[in-house]
Write a protein that holds these residues in place. Structure first.
Motif, PDB file in Angstrom:
ATOM      1  N   ASP A   1      -2.889   3.808   8.168  1.00 25.27           N
ATOM      2  CA  ASP A   1      -1.954   3.585   6.891  1.00 25.27           C
ATOM      3  C   ASP A   1      -0.301   4.444   7.670  1.00 25.27           C
ATOM      4  O   ASP A   1      -0.623   5.793   7.367  1.00 25.27           O
ATOM      5  CB  ASP A   1      -1.972   3.537   5.886  1.00 25.27           C
ATOM      6  CG  ASP A   1      -0.875   2.210   5.008  1.00 25.27           C
ATOM      7  OD1 ASP A   1      -0.410   1.894   5.570  1.00 25.27           O
ATOM      8  OD2 ASP A   1      -1.113   2.291   3.887  1.00 25.27           O
ATOM      9  N   PHE A   2       0.514   3.693   6.983  1.00 25.15           N
ATOM     10  CA  PHE A   2       2.042   5.256   7.158  1.00 25.15           C
ATOM     11  C   PHE A   2       2.233   5.460   5.904  1.00 25.15           C
ATOM     12  O   PHE A   2       0.263   5.264   5.060  1.00 25.15           O
ATOM     13  CB  PHE A   2       3.266   3.629   7.079  1.00 25.15           C
ATOM     14  CG  PHE A   2       5.093   4.127   7.198  1.00 25.15           C
ATOM     15  CD1 PHE A   2       4.600   4.578   8.219  1.00 25.15           C
ATOM     16  CD2 PHE A   2       5.547   4.599   6.239  1.00 25.15           C
ATOM     17  CE1 PHE A   2       5.956   5.029   8.746  1.00 25.15           C
ATOM     18  CE2 PHE A   2       6.844   4.290   6.034  1.00 25.15           C
ATOM     19  CZ  PHE A   2       6.627   5.535   7.275  1.00 25.15           C
ATOM     20  N   TRP A   3       3.012   6.526   5.706  1.00 22.43           N
ATOM     21  CA  TRP A   3       3.170   7.344   4.778  1.00 22.43           C
ATOM     22  C   TRP A   3       3.181   6.412   3.637  1.00 22.43           C
ATOM     23  O   TRP A   3       3.514   5.208   3.406  1.00 22.43           O
ATOM     24  CB  TRP A   3       4.518   8.340   5.375  1.00 22.43           C
ATOM     25  CG  TRP A   3       4.979   9.050   6.113  1.00 22.43           C
ATOM     26  CD1 TRP A   3       5.508   8.931   7.320  1.00 22.43           C
ATOM     27  CD2 TRP A   3       4.142  10.487   5.748  1.00 22.43           C
ATOM     28  NE1 TRP A   3       5.387   9.638   8.244  1.00 22.43           N
ATOM     29  CE2 TRP A   3       4.673  10.723   7.207  1.00 22.43           C
ATOM     30  CE3 TRP A   3       3.268  11.418   5.283  1.00 22.43           C
ATOM     31  CZ2 TRP A   3       4.075  12.793   7.499  1.00 22.43           C
ATOM     32  CZ3 TRP A   3       3.009  12.621   5.812  1.00 22.43           C
ATOM     33  CH2 TRP A   3       3.455  12.955   7.151  1.00 22.43           C
ATOM     34  N   ALA A   4       2.919   7.132   2.504  1.00 19.20           N
ATOM     35  CA  ALA A   4       2.502   6.487   1.105  1.00 19.20           C
ATOM     36  C   ALA A   4       3.241   7.530  -0.152  1.00 19.20           C
ATOM     37  O   ALA A   4       3.309   7.729  -1.201  1.00 19.20           O
ATOM     38  CB  ALA A   4       1.128   5.872   0.471  1.00 19.20           C
TER      39      ALA A   4
ATOM     40  N   TYR B   1       0.757  11.260  12.025  1.00 23.03           N
ATOM     41  CA  TYR B   1       1.669  12.075  11.431  1.00 23.03           C
ATOM     42  C   TYR B   1       1.830  13.301  10.841  1.00 23.03           C
ATOM     43  O   TYR B   1       3.058  13.343  10.553  1.00 23.03           O
ATOM     44  CB  TYR B   1       1.375  11.075  10.036  1.00 23.03           C
ATOM     45  CG  TYR B   1       1.628   9.426   9.639  1.00 23.03           C
ATOM     46  CD1 TYR B   1       2.488   9.014   9.964  1.00 23.03           C
ATOM     47  CD2 TYR B   1       0.863   8.540   9.935  1.00 23.03           C
ATOM     48  CE1 TYR B   1       3.081   7.310   9.830  1.00 23.03           C
ATOM     49  CE2 TYR B   1       0.475   7.205   9.734  1.00 23.03           C
ATOM     50  CZ  TYR B   1       1.949   6.358  10.348  1.00 23.03           C
ATOM     51  OH  TYR B   1       1.786   5.456  10.316  1.00 23.03           O
TER      52      TYR B   1
ATOM     53  N   LEU C   1      10.559   4.634   6.450  1.00 16.01           N
ATOM     54  CA  LEU C   1      10.123   3.787   6.756  1.00 16.01           C
ATOM     55  C   LEU C   1      11.859   3.592   7.564  1.00 16.01           C
ATOM     56  O   LEU C   1      11.517   3.149   8.804  1.00 16.01           O
ATOM     57  CB  LEU C   1       9.645   2.414   5.961  1.00 16.01           C
ATOM     58  CG  LEU C   1       9.572   1.140   6.602  1.00 16.01           C
ATOM     59  CD1 LEU C   1       8.862   1.148   7.790  1.00 16.01           C
ATOM     60  CD2 LEU C   1       9.190   0.774   5.248  1.00 16.01           C
TER      61      LEU C   1
ATOM     62  N   GLU D   1       9.981  -3.625   7.540  1.00 13.74           N
ATOM     63  CA  GLU D   1       9.191  -2.713   8.156  1.00 13.74           C
ATOM     64  C   GLU D   1       8.299  -2.977   9.481  1.00 13.74           C
ATOM     65  O   GLU D   1       7.713  -2.387  10.008  1.00 13.74           O
ATOM     66  CB  GLU D   1       8.463  -2.784   7.583  1.00 13.74           C
ATOM     67  CG  GLU D   1       7.380  -4.407   6.948  1.00 13.74           C
ATOM     68  CD  GLU D   1       5.636  -3.854   6.095  1.00 13.74           C
ATOM     69  OE1 GLU D   1       6.011  -2.693   5.310  1.00 13.74           O
ATOM     70  OE2 GLU D   1       5.903  -4.880   5.660  1.00 13.74           O
TER      71      GLU D   1
ATOM     72  N   TYR E   1       8.658   6.822   0.762  1.00 17.52           N
ATOM     73  CA  TYR E   1       7.912   6.414   2.103  1.00 17.52           C
ATOM     74  C   TYR E   1       8.863   5.315   2.937  1.00 17.52           C
ATOM     75  O   TYR E   1       9.549   5.061   3.725  1.00 17.52           O
ATOM     76  CB  TYR E   1       6.729   4.948   1.494  1.00 17.52           C
ATOM     77  CG  TYR E   1       7.233   3.943   1.327  1.00 17.52           C
ATOM     78  CD1 TYR E   1       7.241   2.999   2.894  1.00 17.52           C
ATOM     79  CD2 TYR E   1       7.596   3.151   0.369  1.00 17.52           C
ATOM     80  CE1 TYR E   1       7.517   1.453   2.308  1.00 17.52           C
ATOM     81  CE2 TYR E   1       7.921   2.469   0.094  1.00 17.52           C
ATOM     82  CZ  TYR E   1       7.603   1.376   1.148  1.00 17.52           C
ATOM     83  OH  TYR E   1       8.303  -0.245   1.128  1.00 17.52           O
TER      84      TYR E   1
ATOM     85  N   SER F   1       0.944  -1.234  -0.257  1.00 19.72           N
ATOM     86  CA  SER F   1       0.109  -0.172   0.142  1.00 19.72           C
ATOM     87  C   SER F   1       1.073   1.273  -0.537  1.00 19.72           C
ATOM     88  O   SER F   1       0.610   1.838  -0.169  1.00 19.72           O
ATOM     89  CB  SER F   1      -0.733  -0.357   1.536  1.00 19.72           C
ATOM     90  OG  SER F   1       0.014  -0.197   2.675  1.00 19.72           O
ATOM     91  N   GLN F   2       1.815   1.547   0.617  1.00 19.42           N
ATOM     92  CA  GLN F   2       3.187   2.374   1.042  1.00 19.42           C
ATOM     93  C   GLN F   2       3.435   2.720  -0.893  1.00 19.42           C
ATOM     94  O   GLN F   2       3.942   3.637  -0.622  1.00 19.42           O
ATOM     95  CB  GLN F   2       4.205   2.060   1.596  1.00 19.42           C
ATOM     96  CG  GLN F   2       3.227   1.826   3.123  1.00 19.42           C
ATOM     97  CD  GLN F   2       3.302   0.170   3.878  1.00 19.42           C
ATOM     98  OE1 GLN F   2       3.032   0.080   2.464  1.00 19.42           O
ATOM     99  NE2 GLN F   2       3.128   0.560   4.778  1.00 19.42           N
ATOM    100  N   TRP F   3       3.630   2.101  -1.513  1.00 19.33           N
ATOM    101  CA  TRP F   3       4.513   1.951  -2.689  1.00 19.33           C
ATOM    102  C   TRP F   3       3.468   3.036  -3.501  1.00 19.33           C
ATOM    103  O   TRP F   3       3.929   3.463  -5.046  1.00 19.33           O
ATOM    104  CB  TRP F   3       4.389   0.763  -3.630  1.00 19.33           C
ATOM    105  CG  TRP F   3       5.353  -0.181  -2.656  1.00 19.33           C
ATOM    106  CD1 TRP F   3       6.059   0.107  -1.487  1.00 19.33           C
ATOM    107  CD2 TRP F   3       5.770  -1.224  -3.222  1.00 19.33           C
ATOM    108  NE1 TRP F   3       6.923  -0.748  -0.989  1.00 19.33           N
ATOM    109  CE2 TRP F   3       6.563  -1.968  -2.331  1.00 19.33           C
ATOM    110  CE3 TRP F   3       5.293  -1.969  -4.650  1.00 19.33           C
ATOM    111  CZ2 TRP F   3       7.323  -3.079  -2.589  1.00 19.33           C
ATOM    112  CZ3 TRP F   3       6.179  -3.268  -4.481  1.00 19.33           C
ATOM    113  CH2 TRP F   3       8.001  -4.026  -4.091  1.00 19.33           C
TER     114      TRP F   3
END
Length: 440
Positions: free
Chosen positions: A390-393, A226, A401, A209, A397, A88-90
């Motif tokens: 979710d984490f940063w996308a 965030y 990370l 991760e 990223y 998802s982060q990509w």
């Protein structure tokens, strides 16, 4: 030039709404991580091969090296992958760097509606920029961090009696993180059936991760954000707020007081092994593991239960996992790859995907009246997907990370400094990344 001409022909056909089937049978390569759902996708894809005439090859890479391997492939413009089920982060990097084909016109021409998928998966897996109708993937595999517990241990009379005497309440799936910590500490070092067991298997892995995907389940629920909701990339006071500090301290206490010895670098597979071998009462892990738990002779068949990540003082959230499926822009088989996307988007295929052990993100599947009772973990999946973050996308990223992995692991596992210092350092690191990216 040949590749560019091919893309132009495809784009013209999409806009016209008459995307043709590939002129001849193709051998498509789909790239993903090496895990149980990938095996289910191989089985599912036999239907596509039979109906389309194309053949499918698969490149599956272990999770610990998946990002390095596949991001290098994309960044080099490689043609190994025609289809990519990327994390998802990509999505930001896939869109902004031109790795993924934009799918809006294809979706419109083929009546594929993003409203047919769980909203969180559309935002998490398909959109860039976030919360805009610009799509670079189809939601492929819904996933989220949740918890597994030894239901059979919870039901033992002596356990129930001792727990209630100590805590003044019945032992049950926890509603709050504090209750979860109580349960984990209660089982830590306890003897069950002649074996010493421990409280919880949690994510602590540093190399990829892992610890980030674990600690966020505490951070979110204690107030970590965030960025400033009113000012993008304004981090100070949000990443390192008082609540965020408390959440990080909670995670360290859980690690220090309620996890097995030697669990300083654990991620998905180590947690699975610890749980299935009877070492722990609780397991943090992504939902994809639950079919395997149910099928396991040691912990399946009613011995295990499932619950969403419990609430904290600032709310109830869980770390989003899962992926979307994209067409790789460097592929010279895009027409056939788009056929696969269209096939995969069909409700009957999505229903079969769930039956085989994949986690469909299609609303027609998960909102079916029989879904919640279709598996012992189905309701927990639904409840968990309703609380995801979710984490940063961002395209950067990976740099974001790496900083978080280092700062959090150094504090939680190595015991370096304080939680405040770790998060203050993270603000510094992330600010530098965004400055280098021209965001600040």
């Amino acid at each position: 030039m040949k590749s560019m001409h091919f893309k132009t022909v495809i784009a013209s056909a999409i806009v016209a709404g008459t995307l043709p089937a590939a002129a001849s049978a193709e051998d498509l390569t789909l790239c993903w991580a090496a895990w149980d759902p990938a095996n289910a996708l191989v089985e599912l894809s036999k239907d596509f091969e039979a109906k389309s005439g194309h053949s499918m090859s698969f490149e599956f890479v272990p999770w610990t090296s998946f990002a390095d391997r596949m991001l290098n492939e994309l960044n080099s413009g490689g043609q190994l992958c025609d289809l990519m089920i990327g994390d998802s982060q990509w999505i930001g990097g896939g869109a902004e760097n031109g790795h993924y084909v934009k799918l809006n016109d294809f979706f419109d021409a083929n009546n594929i509606d993003m409203a047919d998928f769980i909203p969180a998966t559309v935002t998490g897996y398909a959109e860039w920029p976030k919360n805009t109708p610009n799509y670079y993937a189809l939601p492929a595999f819904g996933d989220v961090v949740g918890w597994t517990y030894r239901k059979d241990w919870f039901e033992r009379p002596e356990i129930k009696e001792e727990f209630k005497a100590k805590y003044g309440r019945d032992i049950a799936p926890p509603a709050t993180l504090e209750e979860l910590k109580d349960i984990a500490q209660f089982f830590q070092g306890r003897e069950i059936d002649g074996t010493t067991v421990y409280g919880a298997a949690i994510y602590t892995e540093r190399g990829s991760e892992g610890i980030t995907m674990g600690v966020t389940n505490a951070l979110y629920n204690y107030g970590f954000q965030y960025e400033n909701p009113n000012q993008p990339y304004d981090l100070d006071g949000f990443v390192n707020s008082n609540g965020a500090v408390a959440g990080l301290e909670f995670y360290k206490e859980l690690y220090d007081t309620a996890t097995p010895p030697g669990s300083s670098n654990w991620y998905m597979s180590e947690d699975i092994d610890a749980y299935k071998s009877g070492q722990v009462a609780l397991q943090m892990n992504f939902a994809f593991i639950w079919p395997g738990v149910e099928a396991d002779p040691n912990v399946g068949g009613g011995k295990s239960g499932y619950f969403p990540n419990p609430a904290g003082p600032a709310g109830q959230f869980a770390q989003l996992g899962g992926q979307g499926i994209s067409v790789v822009s460097y592929s010279n088989k895009q027409a056939a790859a788009l056929e696969y996307i269209k096939w995969f988007s069909q409700p009957e295929i999505q229903a079969r995907w769930w039956e085989l052990g994949g986690y469909s993100a299609m609303r027609a599947v998960v909102e079916d009246p029989g879904f919640a009772s279709s598996q012992p973990y189905a309701q927990t999946f639904l409840d968990s997907m309703a609380i995801v973050k979710d984490f940063w996308a961002e395209p950067a990223y990976a740099d974001l990370l790496l900083s978080m992995q280092e700062r959090i692991h150094n504090y939680v596992v190595a015991g370096d400094g304080t939680a405040q210092e770790a998060l203050d350092g993270l603000v510094k690191d992330w600010t530098e990344v965004f400055e280098d990216e021209g965001k600040l």
